[in-house]
Scaffold this motif. Structure first.
Motif, PDB file in Angstrom:
ATOM      1  N   GLN A 221      10.470 -40.309 -16.459  1.00 45.45           N
ATOM      2  CA  GLN A 221      10.946 -39.557 -15.305  1.00 45.45           C
ATOM      3  C   GLN A 221      10.082 -38.308 -15.141  1.00 45.45           C
ATOM      4  O   GLN A 221      10.503 -37.189 -15.390  1.00 45.45           O
ATOM      5  CB  GLN A 221      12.423 -39.189 -15.473  1.00 45.45           C
ATOM      6  CG  GLN A 221      13.341 -40.412 -15.535  1.00 45.45           C
ATOM      7  CD  GLN A 221      14.799 -40.045 -15.718  1.00 45.45           C
ATOM      8  OE1 GLN A 221      15.153 -38.895 -16.001  1.00 45.45           O
ATOM      9  NE2 GLN A 221      15.675 -41.010 -15.535  1.00 45.45           N
TER      10      GLN A 221
ATOM     11  N   ASP B 183       8.189 -35.605 -12.961  1.00 43.33           N
ATOM     12  CA  ASP B 183       8.491 -34.982 -11.672  1.00 43.33           C
ATOM     13  C   ASP B 183       7.454 -33.911 -11.347  1.00 43.33           C
ATOM     14  O   ASP B 183       6.791 -33.373 -12.237  1.00 43.33           O
ATOM     15  CB  ASP B 183       9.892 -34.362 -11.734  1.00 43.33           C
ATOM     16  CG  ASP B 183      10.582 -34.284 -10.379  1.00 43.33           C
ATOM     17  OD1 ASP B 183       9.925 -34.512  -9.352  1.00 43.33           O
ATOM     18  OD2 ASP B 183      11.799 -33.993 -10.363  1.00 43.33           O
TER      19      ASP B 183
ATOM     20  N   ARG C 107      11.738 -35.076 -16.823  1.00 45.26           N
ATOM     21  CA  ARG C 107      13.181 -34.856 -16.687  1.00 45.26           C
ATOM     22  C   ARG C 107      13.985 -35.571 -17.775  1.00 45.26           C
ATOM     23  O   ARG C 107      15.021 -35.066 -18.217  1.00 45.26           O
ATOM     24  CB  ARG C 107      13.648 -35.348 -15.314  1.00 45.26           C
ATOM     25  CG  ARG C 107      12.966 -34.706 -14.127  1.00 45.26           C
ATOM     26  CD  ARG C 107      13.198 -33.226 -14.031  1.00 45.26           C
ATOM     27  NE  ARG C 107      12.722 -32.717 -12.748  1.00 45.26           N
ATOM     28  CZ  ARG C 107      12.537 -31.442 -12.458  1.00 45.26           C
ATOM     29  NH1 ARG C 107      12.762 -30.515 -13.384  1.00 45.26           N
ATOM     30  NH2 ARG C 107      12.117 -31.066 -11.274  1.00 45.26           N
TER      31      ARG C 107
ATOM     32  N   MET D  13      13.575 -35.563  -8.626  1.00 47.26           N
ATOM     33  CA  MET D  13      14.901 -35.695  -9.214  1.00 47.26           C
ATOM     34  C   MET D  13      16.001 -35.598  -8.164  1.00 47.26           C
ATOM     35  O   MET D  13      17.064 -36.221  -8.292  1.00 47.26           O
ATOM     36  CB  MET D  13      15.099 -34.598 -10.269  1.00 47.26           C
ATOM     37  CG  MET D  13      16.451 -34.562 -10.931  1.00 47.26           C
ATOM     38  SD  MET D  13      16.553 -33.241 -12.180  1.00 47.26           S
ATOM     39  CE  MET D  13      16.367 -31.772 -11.135  1.00 47.26           C
TER      40      MET D  13
ATOM     41  N   LYS E  50      15.791 -36.505  -4.942  1.00 44.25           N
ATOM     42  CA  LYS E  50      15.707 -37.505  -3.873  1.00 44.25           C
ATOM     43  C   LYS E  50      16.750 -38.610  -4.103  1.00 44.25           C
ATOM     44  O   LYS E  50      17.195 -38.863  -5.213  1.00 44.25           O
ATOM     45  CB  LYS E  50      14.308 -38.121  -3.829  1.00 44.25           C
ATOM     46  CG  LYS E  50      13.187 -37.145  -3.537  1.00 44.25           C
ATOM     47  CD  LYS E  50      13.219 -36.632  -2.118  1.00 44.25           C
ATOM     48  CE  LYS E  50      11.997 -35.765  -1.808  1.00 44.25           C
ATOM     49  NZ  LYS E  50      12.044 -35.209  -0.437  1.00 44.25           N
ATOM     50  N   LYS E  51      17.113 -39.267  -3.033  1.00 42.30           N
ATOM     51  CA  LYS E  51      18.012 -40.430  -3.101  1.00 42.30           C
ATOM     52  C   LYS E  51      17.345 -41.595  -2.371  1.00 42.30           C
ATOM     53  O   LYS E  51      17.290 -41.605  -1.138  1.00 42.30           O
ATOM     54  CB  LYS E  51      19.365 -40.087  -2.466  1.00 42.30           C
ATOM     55  CG  LYS E  51      20.119 -39.000  -3.211  1.00 42.30           C
ATOM     56  CD  LYS E  51      21.478 -38.733  -2.572  1.00 42.30           C
ATOM     57  CE  LYS E  51      22.221 -37.631  -3.324  1.00 42.30           C
ATOM     58  NZ  LYS E  51      23.537 -37.334  -2.732  1.00 42.30           N
TER      59      LYS E  51
ATOM     60  N   GLN F 278      15.928 -41.464  -6.472  1.00 36.86           N
ATOM     61  CA  GLN F 278      15.019 -40.546  -7.134  1.00 36.86           C
ATOM     62  C   GLN F 278      13.592 -41.095  -7.138  1.00 36.86           C
ATOM     63  O   GLN F 278      13.374 -42.304  -7.144  1.00 36.86           O
ATOM     64  CB  GLN F 278      15.490 -40.293  -8.566  1.00 36.86           C
ATOM     65  CG  GLN F 278      16.807 -39.508  -8.620  1.00 36.86           C
ATOM     66  CD  GLN F 278      17.333 -39.328 -10.014  1.00 36.86           C
ATOM     67  OE1 GLN F 278      17.253 -40.235 -10.846  1.00 36.86           O
ATOM     68  NE2 GLN F 278      17.903 -38.157 -10.301  1.00 36.86           N
TER      69      GLN F 278
ATOM     70  N   TRP G 291       9.945 -40.842  -9.106  1.00 36.03           N
ATOM     71  CA  TRP G 291       9.249 -40.418 -10.318  1.00 36.03           C
ATOM     72  C   TRP G 291       7.765 -40.706 -10.187  1.00 36.03           C
ATOM     73  O   TRP G 291       7.368 -41.741  -9.633  1.00 36.03           O
ATOM     74  CB  TRP G 291       9.819 -41.126 -11.546  1.00 36.03           C
ATOM     75  CG  TRP G 291      11.300 -40.965 -11.706  1.00 36.03           C
ATOM     76  CD1 TRP G 291      12.231 -41.957 -11.750  1.00 36.03           C
ATOM     77  CD2 TRP G 291      12.038 -39.739 -11.832  1.00 36.03           C
ATOM     78  NE1 TRP G 291      13.491 -41.442 -11.900  1.00 36.03           N
ATOM     79  CE2 TRP G 291      13.407 -40.076 -11.958  1.00 36.03           C
ATOM     80  CE3 TRP G 291      11.672 -38.390 -11.859  1.00 36.03           C
ATOM     81  CZ2 TRP G 291      14.409 -39.114 -12.096  1.00 36.03           C
ATOM     82  CZ3 TRP G 291      12.674 -37.427 -12.002  1.00 36.03           C
ATOM     83  CH2 TRP G 291      14.015 -37.793 -12.125  1.00 36.03           C
TER      84      TRP G 291
END
Length: 280
Positions: free
Chosen positions: A118, A120, A157, A246, A248-249, A251, A253
């Motif tokens: 993850q 970012d 993350r 992190m 965002k919808k 997310q 990466w």
């Protein structure tokens, strides 16, 4: 004035030089014994003797600072970013360190460790300290600012948020791309009114303004100087606006091959490509 660290691509020894960017395509070396930090500490950079001139395409830009005593990063410093992080607005600045191992330059590759799934991005305005600062009053804090640059506070993350403190997920090798240069403070009328944005593979992910900072540049310089002596060449990275992966919808990466461009108005664009870590 835009100041750079670089080496001549024809120089097999890759000797680090400090220079000034003239126009858009010429780098002129300055007579500096040492690094950018040494030049800042010496005082009047503008008065330094000028040497050989190079085309920008003939040099490799390095991080404009490679040996600061301190890199102090500020977390949760934009109102909207606090919301997207599901955090409370901090009453005092949230601090964490990065170190010199994190620094890398414009157009450099950033390796994603095999442990990180993850990864970012975080576009940030970074402040460069110009002279020793201890218990600086708020009203004179800007007198201690040498200039500004762009910093991408790259974050793992999955490590950062699963451990009781953030350092291991933040201070990974190469996780503070910085540059492409330092713009001296006299060229930035108000660091609290600068557009800040980030593109991932050409798509805009972050787009805000430093007027949204919770704790502004003068406050941070004064606040930090109360308990730690700030030295010439120290970096204060002021935090990132909303739009991180992190938040965002779904997310988002970073993955190998991604190109990230972080831009701060009046300073420039810092570009890096992300790659898989090469384990020998």
């Amino acid at each position: 004035m835009k100041l750079v660290q670089f080496y001549d691509r024809q120089d097999e020894a890759r000797k680090l030089q400090v220079g000034v960017l003239k126009g858009e395509d010429e780098v002129v070396a300055l007579n500096v014994k040492g690094t950018m930090r040494d030049a800042i500490e010496a005082g009047d950079v503008e008065a330094l003797a000028q040497g050989a001139a190079y085309r920008l395409s003939d040099v490799k830009l390095l991080s404009p600072l490679t040996d600061p005593e301190k890199i102090v990063c500020i977390g949760l410093n934009y109102h909207d970013h606090v919301i997207e992080s599901n955090m409370q607005v901090p009453k005092v600045p949230v601090l964490f360190p990065k170190y010199n191992n994190c620094l890398t330059g414009h157009e450099d590759e950033v390796a994603i460790p095999v442990e990180v799934t993850q990864c970012d991005y975080e576009a940030e305005l970074a402040v460069v300290i110009g002279k020793t600062a201890k218990r600086v009053p708020l009203e004179s804090a800007m007198d201690y600012v040498f200039g500004y640059t762009v910093l991408n506070d790259v974050s793992a993350r999955d490590i950062q948020l699963n451990e009781p403190q953030w350092t291991r997920g933040k201070a990974i090798d190469g996780f503070a791309p910085t540059g492409p240069w330092i713009v001296t403070a006299d060229e930035i009328a108000d660091p609290g009114k600068l557009g800040i944005s980030l593109k991932l593979n050409g798509a805009t992910m972050q787009d805000s303004n430093t007027k949204e900072l919770i704790f502004d540049v003068p406050y941070l310089v004064s606040f930090l100087s109360n308990t730690m002596t700030l030295r010439p060449g120290d970096i204060i990275s002021t935090g990132t606006p909303p739009g991180v992966g992190m938040g965002k919808k779904p997310q988002v990466w970073l993955k190998p091959g991604d190109v990230v461009e972080a831009t701060v108005e009046g300073i420039g664009t810092l570009r890096n490509t992300f790659v898989s870590e090469r384990i020998r």
